[in-house]
Design an enzyme around this catalytic site. Structure first.
Site, short mmCIF file in Angstrom:
data_model
loop_
_atom_site.label_atom_id
_atom_site.label_comp_id
_atom_site.label_asym_id
_atom_site.label_seq_id
_atom_site.Cartn_x
_atom_site.Cartn_y
_atom_site.Cartn_z
N HIS A 17 0.84 -1.21 0.00
CA HIS A 17 0.00 0.00 0.00
C HIS A 17 0.88 1.26 0.00
O HIS A 17 0.62 2.22 -0.73
CB HIS A 17 -0.86 0.06 1.27
CG HIS A 17 -1.90 -1.01 1.39
ND1 HIS A 17 -1.97 -1.85 2.47
CD2 HIS A 17 -2.95 -1.35 0.59
CE1 HIS A 17 -3.03 -2.66 2.34
NE2 HIS A 17 -3.62 -2.39 1.19
N LYS A 41 -18.07 -6.38 6.88
CA LYS A 41 -16.74 -7.02 6.89
C LYS A 41 -16.23 -7.13 8.31
O LYS A 41 -16.53 -6.26 9.14
CB LYS A 41 -15.76 -6.15 6.07
CG LYS A 41 -15.53 -6.65 4.66
CD LYS A 41 -14.29 -5.99 4.09
CE LYS A 41 -14.09 -6.35 2.64
NZ LYS A 41 -12.96 -5.63 2.04
N ARG A 90 -1.98 -6.29 -8.19
CA ARG A 90 -0.81 -7.12 -7.89
C ARG A 90 -0.65 -8.24 -8.89
O ARG A 90 0.40 -8.43 -9.48
CB ARG A 90 -0.96 -7.73 -6.48
CG ARG A 90 -0.78 -6.74 -5.37
CD ARG A 90 -1.36 -7.24 -4.09
NE ARG A 90 -2.82 -7.29 -4.18
CZ ARG A 90 -3.63 -7.51 -3.17
NH1 ARG A 90 -3.13 -7.75 -1.98
NH2 ARG A 90 -4.93 -7.51 -3.33
N SER A 128 -2.70 -7.82 2.96
CA SER A 128 -3.00 -7.70 4.40
C SER A 128 -3.39 -9.07 4.96
O SER A 128 -3.05 -9.41 6.09
CB SER A 128 -4.14 -6.70 4.63
OG SER A 128 -3.77 -5.43 4.16
P1 ADP Z 1 -9.80 -3.83 -0.40
O1 ADP Z 1 -10.50 -4.62 0.68
O2 ADP Z 1 -10.57 -2.64 -0.85
O3 ADP Z 1 -9.26 -4.64 -1.54
P2 ADP Z 1 -7.03 -3.59 0.47
O4 ADP Z 1 -6.50 -2.86 1.65
O5 ADP Z 1 -6.84 -5.06 0.44
O6 ADP Z 1 -8.57 -3.18 0.39
O7 ADP Z 1 -6.42 -2.99 -0.86
C1 ADP Z 1 -6.62 -1.65 -1.24
C2 ADP Z 1 -6.04 -1.45 -2.61
O8 ADP Z 1 -4.63 -1.60 -2.55
C3 ADP Z 1 -6.53 -2.45 -3.65
O9 ADP Z 1 -6.64 -1.80 -4.92
C4 ADP Z 1 -5.43 -3.49 -3.68
O10 ADP Z 1 -5.36 -4.16 -4.94
C5 ADP Z 1 -4.21 -2.60 -3.46
N1 ADP Z 1 -3.11 -3.35 -2.86
C6 ADP Z 1 -3.13 -4.15 -1.79
N2 ADP Z 1 -1.92 -4.69 -1.56
C7 ADP Z 1 -1.10 -4.21 -2.52
C8 ADP Z 1 0.28 -4.42 -2.88
N3 ADP Z 1 1.05 -5.25 -2.20
N4 ADP Z 1 0.76 -3.76 -3.94
C9 ADP Z 1 -0.03 -2.95 -4.69
N5 ADP Z 1 -1.34 -2.72 -4.43
C10 ADP Z 1 -1.87 -3.35 -3.37
#
Ligand code: ADP
Length: 160
Positions: A17, A41, A90, A128
């Site tokens: 992130h 959630k 990703r 995450s």
């Molecule tokens: P959500 O539940 O909305 O998917 P996340 O916190 O999992 O929330 O992810 C938020 C955004 O960040 C999403 O677009 C996800 O694809 C992106 N994201 C999560 N991890 C990574 C990473 N390691 N590298 C790039 N983008 C990421």
């Protein structure tokens, strides 16, 4: 004023992130990391805890806002006058979901544009969900999340 929103669960924020934030935020005058908080959630960290961790991890970046929202991202975008939504991709598996979401959002709010950034090569495997899995079994988190997040995970009940 170019304003972008980066919405997500951030449960917790990871180096993946942070990489997206660092690489995209400088294209905008205003950049808001939007912590989603829906009762549908189950999160490990409360919305307030997630915000506090994001703020700690962003302390070297100026001008980035962090907010909490329960609802449609496009409604929040309208309220804030933001024209852009940032999302990360990703792997191929992310693509279909992100494209569907971008298309739905386009239907709901044609004036808002979704921009996707590919994960940095060294962060594409980080999620995450996997971070929590590693933390639960006391694995090495140092390449996955900043120290503040490692400490917060170690302090969580059931993760000690
Ligand atoms: P959500 O539940 O909305 O998917 P996340 O916190 O999992 O929330 O992810 C938020 C955004 O960040 C999403 O677009 C996800 O694809 C992106 N994201 C999560 N991890 C990574 C990473 N390691 N590298 C790039 N983008 C990421």
């Amino acid at each position: 004023m170019r304003c972008a929103i980066y919405p997500g669960s951030f449960d917790p924020i990871t180096y993946g992130h942070l990489d997206i934030i660092k690489r995209t935020s400088h294209f905008f005058d205003e950049f808001i990391v939007l912590v989603s908080n829906t009762p549908r959630k189950k999160y490990l960290f409360s919305a307030e805890e997630r915000v506090a961790l994001i703020k700690q991890c962003l302390s070297d970046l100026t001008g980035i806002q962090v907010d909490i929202h329960d609802g449609l991202t496009v409604e929040y975008a309208r309220k804030r006058g933001a024209q852009s939504i940032i999302r990360g991709i990703r792997v191929v598996a992310d693509f279909e979901y992100e494209m569907a979401m971008a298309n739905i959002n386009k239907k709901l709010a044609p004036e808002v544009e979704t921009f996707t950034a590919f994960a940095g090569p060294e962060y594409g495997y980080i999620s995450s969900r996997l971070v929590k899995e590693v933390a639960f079994y006391h694995g090495d988190l140092s390449n996955l999340v900043p120290l503040a997040v490692q400490q917060a995970l170690h302090a969580k009940k059931g993760y000690q």
